[in-house]
Structure formats: C-alpha cells, structure tokens
Motif scaffolding. Structure first.
Motif, PDB file in Angstrom:
ATOM      1  N   HIS A 289      11.659  -0.933  13.489  1.00  0.00           N
ATOM      2  CA  HIS A 289      10.657  -0.198  14.274  1.00  0.00           C
ATOM      3  C   HIS A 289       9.707   0.566  13.360  1.00  0.00           C
ATOM      4  CE1 HIS A 289      12.195  -0.471  18.557  1.00  0.00           C
ATOM      5  NE2 HIS A 289      13.103  -1.148  17.860  1.00  0.00           N
ATOM      6  N   ALA A 290      10.241   1.167  12.308  1.00  0.00           N
ATOM      7  CA  ALA A 290       9.389   1.895  11.367  1.00  0.00           C
ATOM      8  C   ALA A 290       8.384   0.950  10.707  1.00  0.00           C
ATOM      9  CB  ALA A 290      10.245   2.593  10.312  1.00  0.00           C
ATOM     10  N   ALA A 291       8.823  -0.256  10.379  1.00  0.00           N
ATOM     11  CA  ALA A 291       7.914  -1.234   9.767  1.00  0.00           C
ATOM     12  C   ALA A 291       6.849  -1.689  10.759  1.00  0.00           C
ATOM     13  CB  ALA A 291       8.705  -2.437   9.250  1.00  0.00           C
ATOM     14  N   PHE A 292       7.211  -1.866  12.020  1.00  0.00           N
ATOM     15  CA  PHE A 292       6.210  -2.188  13.042  1.00  0.00           C
ATOM     16  C   PHE A 292       5.140  -1.090  13.101  1.00  0.00           C
ATOM     17  CE2 PHE A 292       9.479  -4.636  15.851  1.00  0.00           C
ATOM     18  CZ  PHE A 292       9.242  -5.810  15.163  1.00  0.00           C
ATOM     19  N   LEU A 293       5.601   0.158  13.135  1.00  0.00           N
ATOM     20  CA  LEU A 293       4.672   1.285  13.214  1.00  0.00           C
ATOM     21  C   LEU A 293       3.785   1.356  11.978  1.00  0.00           C
ATOM     22  CD1 LEU A 293       6.977   4.062  14.695  1.00  0.00           C
ATOM     23  CD2 LEU A 293       4.811   3.296  15.687  1.00  0.00           C
ATOM     24  N   ALA A 294       4.384   1.202  10.798  1.00  0.00           N
ATOM     25  CA  ALA A 294       3.613   1.288   9.552  1.00  0.00           C
ATOM     26  C   ALA A 294       2.561   0.184   9.477  1.00  0.00           C
ATOM     27  CB  ALA A 294       4.556   1.207   8.353  1.00  0.00           C
ATOM     28  N   THR A 295       2.935  -1.017   9.904  1.00  0.00           N
ATOM     29  CA  THR A 295       1.981  -2.129   9.921  1.00  0.00           C
ATOM     30  C   THR A 295       0.838  -1.848  10.889  1.00  0.00           C
ATOM     31  OG1 THR A 295       3.786  -3.670   9.426  1.00  0.00           O
ATOM     32  CG2 THR A 295       1.735  -4.614  10.266  1.00  0.00           C
TER      33      THR A 295
ATOM     34  N   LEU B 261      10.302   5.740   4.801  1.00  0.00           N
ATOM     35  CA  LEU B 261       9.312   4.716   5.117  1.00  0.00           C
ATOM     36  C   LEU B 261       8.229   5.295   6.032  1.00  0.00           C
ATOM     37  CD1 LEU B 261      10.228   1.032   6.009  1.00  0.00           C
ATOM     38  CD2 LEU B 261       8.292   2.185   7.039  1.00  0.00           C
ATOM     39  N   LEU B 262       8.653   6.035   7.057  1.00  0.00           N
ATOM     40  CA  LEU B 262       7.694   6.644   7.979  1.00  0.00           C
ATOM     41  C   LEU B 262       6.840   7.699   7.268  1.00  0.00           C
ATOM     42  CD1 LEU B 262      10.025   7.069  11.082  1.00  0.00           C
ATOM     43  CD2 LEU B 262       8.040   5.545  10.940  1.00  0.00           C
ATOM     44  N   TRP B 263       7.455   8.482   6.422  1.00  0.00           N
ATOM     45  CA  TRP B 263       6.737   9.542   5.705  1.00  0.00           C
ATOM     46  C   TRP B 263       5.647   8.952   4.816  1.00  0.00           C
ATOM     47  CZ3 TRP B 263       6.466  10.894   0.425  1.00  0.00           C
ATOM     48  CH2 TRP B 263       5.896  12.144   0.168  1.00  0.00           C
ATOM     49  N   LYS B 264       5.956   7.843   4.150  1.00  0.00           N
ATOM     50  CA  LYS B 264       4.958   7.204   3.295  1.00  0.00           C
ATOM     51  C   LYS B 264       3.793   6.649   4.112  1.00  0.00           C
ATOM     52  CE  LYS B 264       7.859   5.998  -0.670  1.00  0.00           C
ATOM     53  NZ  LYS B 264       8.355   4.919  -1.552  1.00  0.00           N
ATOM     54  N   ALA B 265       4.051   6.315   5.362  1.00  0.00           N
ATOM     55  CA  ALA B 265       3.000   5.801   6.239  1.00  0.00           C
ATOM     56  C   ALA B 265       2.297   6.920   6.999  1.00  0.00           C
ATOM     57  CB  ALA B 265       3.576   4.807   7.229  1.00  0.00           C
ATOM     58  N   GLU B 266       2.698   8.167   6.739  1.00  0.00           N
ATOM     59  CA  GLU B 266       2.149   9.339   7.431  1.00  0.00           C
ATOM     60  C   GLU B 266       2.394   9.253   8.936  1.00  0.00           C
ATOM     61  OE1 GLU B 266      -1.939   9.559   6.201  1.00  0.00           O
ATOM     62  OE2 GLU B 266      -1.412  10.325   4.216  1.00  0.00           O
ATOM     63  N   LEU B 267       3.598   8.839   9.287  1.00  0.00           N
ATOM     64  CA  LEU B 267       4.031   8.723  10.668  1.00  0.00           C
ATOM     65  C   LEU B 267       5.213   9.652  10.910  1.00  0.00           C
ATOM     66  CD1 LEU B 267       3.863   4.837  10.859  1.00  0.00           C
ATOM     67  CD2 LEU B 267       2.373   6.392  12.141  1.00  0.00           C
ATOM     68  N   ASP B 268       5.508   9.921  12.181  1.00  0.00           N
ATOM     69  CA  ASP B 268       6.571  10.854  12.542  1.00  0.00           C
ATOM     70  C   ASP B 268       7.713  10.104  13.235  1.00  0.00           C
ATOM     71  OD1 ASP B 268       7.801  12.953  14.674  1.00  0.00           O
ATOM     72  OD2 ASP B 268       6.991  14.007  12.910  1.00  0.00           O
ATOM     73  N   PRO B 269       8.971  10.501  12.999  1.00  0.00           N
ATOM     74  CA  PRO B 269      10.096   9.837  13.673  1.00  0.00           C
ATOM     75  C   PRO B 269       9.985   9.847  15.189  1.00  0.00           C
ATOM     76  CG  PRO B 269      10.914  11.183  11.876  1.00  0.00           C
ATOM     77  CD  PRO B 269       9.444  11.481  11.996  1.00  0.00           C
ATOM     78  N   SER B 270       9.260  10.817  15.752  1.00  0.00           N
ATOM     79  CA  SER B 270       9.105  10.870  17.208  1.00  0.00           C
ATOM     80  C   SER B 270       8.338   9.661  17.743  1.00  0.00           C
ATOM     81  CB  SER B 270       8.381  12.157  17.615  1.00  0.00           C
ATOM     82  OG  SER B 270       7.051  12.168  17.108  1.00  0.00           O
ATOM     83  N   GLN B 271       7.657   8.928  16.868  1.00  0.00           N
ATOM     84  CA  GLN B 271       6.906   7.747  17.297  1.00  0.00           C
ATOM     85  C   GLN B 271       7.779   6.502  17.425  1.00  0.00           C
ATOM     86  OE1 GLN B 271       3.711   8.895  14.188  1.00  0.00           O
ATOM     87  NE2 GLN B 271       2.589   7.588  15.624  1.00  0.00           N
TER      88      GLN B 271
ATOM     89  N   GLN C 236       0.824  -1.210   0.000  1.00  0.00           N
ATOM     90  CA  GLN C 236       0.000   0.000   0.000  1.00  0.00           C
ATOM     91  C   GLN C 236       0.855   1.255   0.000  1.00  0.00           C
ATOM     92  OE1 GLN C 236      -2.203   1.395   3.674  1.00  0.00           O
ATOM     93  NE2 GLN C 236      -3.969   0.735   2.457  1.00  0.00           N
ATOM     94  N   MET C 237       1.969   1.214   0.712  1.00  0.00           N
ATOM     95  CA  MET C 237       2.866   2.362   0.795  1.00  0.00           C
ATOM     96  C   MET C 237       3.816   2.441  -0.393  1.00  0.00           C
ATOM     97  SD  MET C 237       3.755   1.787   4.806  1.00  0.00           S
ATOM     98  CE  MET C 237       5.310   2.703   4.682  1.00  0.00           C
ATOM     99  N   ASP C 238       3.877   1.374  -1.189  1.00  0.00           N
ATOM    100  CA  ASP C 238       4.781   1.314  -2.340  1.00  0.00           C
ATOM    101  C   ASP C 238       6.231   1.602  -1.924  1.00  0.00           C
ATOM    102  OD1 ASP C 238       5.475   0.942  -5.005  1.00  0.00           O
ATOM    103  OD2 ASP C 238       5.150   3.044  -5.540  1.00  0.00           O
ATOM    104  N   VAL C 239       6.677   0.874  -0.884  1.00  0.00           N
ATOM    105  CA  VAL C 239       8.030   1.120  -0.379  1.00  0.00           C
ATOM    106  C   VAL C 239       9.102   0.478  -1.253  1.00  0.00           C
ATOM    107  CG1 VAL C 239       7.233   1.346   1.999  1.00  0.00           C
ATOM    108  CG2 VAL C 239       7.967  -0.903   1.166  1.00  0.00           C
ATOM    109  N   GLY C 240       8.728  -0.513  -2.062  1.00  0.00           N
ATOM    110  CA  GLY C 240       9.691  -1.178  -2.926  1.00  0.00           C
ATOM    111  C   GLY C 240      10.714  -1.979  -2.143  1.00  0.00           C
ATOM    112  N   ASP C 241      11.724  -2.467  -2.860  1.00  0.00           N
ATOM    113  CA  ASP C 241      12.763  -3.288  -2.237  1.00  0.00           C
ATOM    114  C   ASP C 241      13.576  -2.514  -1.209  1.00  0.00           C
ATOM    115  OD1 ASP C 241      12.037  -5.536  -3.636  1.00  0.00           O
ATOM    116  OD2 ASP C 241      13.626  -5.358  -5.149  1.00  0.00           O
ATOM    117  N   ARG C 242      13.764  -1.226  -1.431  1.00  0.00           N
ATOM    118  CA  ARG C 242      14.552  -0.432  -0.495  1.00  0.00           C
ATOM    119  C   ARG C 242      13.871  -0.374   0.875  1.00  0.00           C
ATOM    120  NH1 ARG C 242      18.419   2.922  -3.117  1.00  0.00           N
ATOM    121  NH2 ARG C 242      18.475   4.219  -1.247  1.00  0.00           N
ATOM    122  N   GLY C 243      12.564  -0.148   0.875  1.00  0.00           N
ATOM    123  CA  GLY C 243      11.832  -0.094   2.137  1.00  0.00           C
ATOM    124  C   GLY C 243      11.824  -1.423   2.864  1.00  0.00           C
ATOM    125  N   ILE C 244      11.722  -2.515   2.101  1.00  0.00           N
ATOM    126  CA  ILE C 244      11.752  -3.840   2.722  1.00  0.00           C
ATOM    127  C   ILE C 244      13.141  -4.130   3.273  1.00  0.00           C
ATOM    128  CG2 ILE C 244      11.508  -6.315   2.301  1.00  0.00           C
ATOM    129  CD1 ILE C 244       9.416  -5.574   0.145  1.00  0.00           C
TER     130      ILE C 244
END
Length: 326
Positions: A137-143, A106-116, A78-86
């Motif tokens: 951690h970013a992938a946990f948050l995005a999921t 990765l966080l930006w594509k998920a509309e999340l903030d690094p402070s999270q 859904q976020m279209d992170v591609g191989d780099r994001g994975i």
C-alpha cells in the motif's frame, strides 16, 4: 514428512493432483488435493500435477508484480528506497515493529503520512503500518504521489496505479489487459484470477533477470528475505536457506509460487482447500524433486515450518508429470 517416488511420465489426458495426507497414529485424518505447475519463460509446461489450467486467485503472490509501477515510474529511484524499500513493498510481513518501521520510512521518504494507508488495522494492532500488506500500500501511495495521481482512491481498480499493474502483468503474459478477472483482496487492493500456468510463467520471468525491474525486485527480496515475511515463516526461511538461489512468495488460500534464479523456471502451487500446511508440504516436495535445495537445507526448512505434534505425520503422494514435448 515422507514423499512418494520421483517424476513419472503420465498421459496429459489423465492429470493427477498431489495428495497431502495428515495421519494421526498412522490413520489418515485429512487429505488435501494440490495442483502444481512448473513452467519455463516461454510459458511451456515442463512438469505438472493436476490441471495446469486450473483457475484461482493469485492473492499475495501477485505482490512482486504489484511493485512494478513503483520502479517503472521512477518513484523508488527518486526516493532512494534501496533494496529494503523494494523488499517491503513486496511483503506479506509479520507486522513487527521492524516491519512497520520500514513501511514508515518508505512513506516518510515520499512525504506521505501513515494515515493515508487504506489497508486495515490488524486485530490486536493499533496502526495500518502493522498490516501485512502495508508495504504494498505504501508503494501504491508513493507511486501515485510521484505521478501526481490521486491518493485518496488508490485501491480502486480504475485508478492509474492499478491499471498500470494490470497492464504490466498482461504484457508479461502476452495477453490483453481486459482479459483479466479483477477482484478485491482482503486488504482492499485488487488481485487477479489466473491460470496456474500463468502464475508459473510470471515467476519464471521474475527469476530470469532479463527484465530490468523484475531483476531489481528479485534481488531485493533475496537480499532482505526477513522483510518479505518474517523469521520462521516459509518464504523468509526458504530464501535464506537457498542462499539466494530460490525466490519464494506465498498467498492466502493455498497459493505458493517459487522461482529458480537465473534458470527462468517458475512454480505455481495451489492447495484446493486453501490449506497452508498442504501448500508448504507440496512446495517441499517440489523443491526436493527439482533439487533446488540440499537435503540438509530441506530438512531444516521442514523442521521450521511444518511443526507437528507427536504421533502426527504428513505424507505427500502422487507424482509430477514430465511434459516431454514442452
């Protein structure tokens, strides 16, 4: 670095670990005991050194499997992170600006903030983005965000994203999820205590390309090895030198796991005293015995990762048992 002779067939009742010996001026100064298990995709032990049932924490070698919910939930697509994001979601990276930017994207594509992010700010750093586990951690948050799960407590072992990680690992191992010992890793996320043969089986599955999400993860790591660790680091340089044929992911306290792509073979290594140089020397030994790298590539890898001062040498002694009836 020198090695002992090749494979030998030894009684299973007499397991012998490898020994990695550091010599200074030809005199033994330190001796590290190392366990090794080579498994196929059915969990059959093909070769070993030491106790195949040795239990220890898998640490960051769990990361490719902690990334599974990121893919199976549809968040990565859904976020279209591609191989780099994975790849960055599986990383124990060097914390460079290059790595931190990838986590931020990765966080930006998920509309999340690094402070999270709840991983620590590393020593001499100024942001959790620089922590070596920030991609995970970013992938946990995005999921969690995609699944409408809470994000404030994503590191708790009873959080849905962590429950899903354990469920999928249990499924790969053919076990019940309640069989695992789950503890806190240094970054705050749960990790698992497993037998070495179980770690080897996980990596056999990772390299077999028969599981859709694991196939995506292995391809991403091999496409962007520099994101998985960093220039000059063992995992990155091994994957580069193997030209996409060997997947590598290490963990703290002497853990190193390998997989031969397309062959369904996995390797788990544990240096009993947690030594990094010992696990890397043992991994080079295994790569040589399994002929997974050319001699010239092995030489380059050794020169890059095992930098020793004049008069100091590493010797690997012992042998891998061949399990004839596996």
């Amino acid at each position: 670095m020198t090695f002992s002779s090749g494979f030998s067939v030894i009684s299973r009742s007499e397991p012998t670990q490898l020994q990695v010996i550091l010599r200074r001026g030809g005199i033994a100064e330190s001796i590290h005991r190392v366990y090794v298990v080579v498994s196929d995709g059915q969990g059959r032990v093909l070769m070993s050194a030491g106790d195949t049932g040795f239990k220890t924490f898998i640490r960051s070698a769990l990361k490719p499997f902690q990334a599974l919910p990121f893919l199976s939930s549809g968040a990565a697509n859904q976020m279209d992170v591609g191989d780099r994001g994975i790849a960055i979601s599986c990383a124990s990276h060097a914390g460079t600006n290059y790595h931190a930017r990838e986590v931020f994207k990765l966080l930006w594509k998920a509309e999340l903030d690094p402070s999270q992010l709840q991983c620590p700010v590393p020593v001499y750093g100024n942001s959790p983005l620089q922590h070596n586990c920030s991609g995970k951690h970013a992938a946990f948050l995005a999921t969690s965000h995609k699944m409408s799960w809470p994000t404030y407590n994503y590191l708790q072992s009873n959080h849905p994203v962590q429950v899903e990680v354990v469920r999928q690992v249990a499924e790969l191992l053919g076990l019940s999820a309640d069989r695992f010992v789950v503890v806190r890793d240094n970054c705050g996320a749960p990790t698992l205590r497993l037998r070495l043969v179980q770690m080897a089986l996980l990596y056999a599955n990772l390299g077999a390309s028969q599981h859709a999400e694991l196939g995506q993860i292995s391809r991403a790591m091999l496409a962007y090895p520099e994101l998985v660790a960093g220039a000059g680091r063992f995992d990155t340089e091994l994957m580069r030198l193997s030209h996409g044929q060997v997947l590598s992911k290490g963990g703290s306290e002497g853990i190193q796991c390998l997989s031969r792509i397309g062959e369904g073979l996995g390797v788990a290594i544990k240096a009993e005293d947690g030594s990094r140089r010992a696990k890397q020397a043992a991994a080079l030994y295994v790569l040589r015995k399994m002929a997974w790298l050319t001699p010239s590539s092995l030489q380059k890898l050794e020169e890059q990762v095992l930098v020793l001062t004049t008069g100091v040498s590493l010797t690997v002694s012992g042998a891998l048992q061949s399990h004839k009836n596996a």
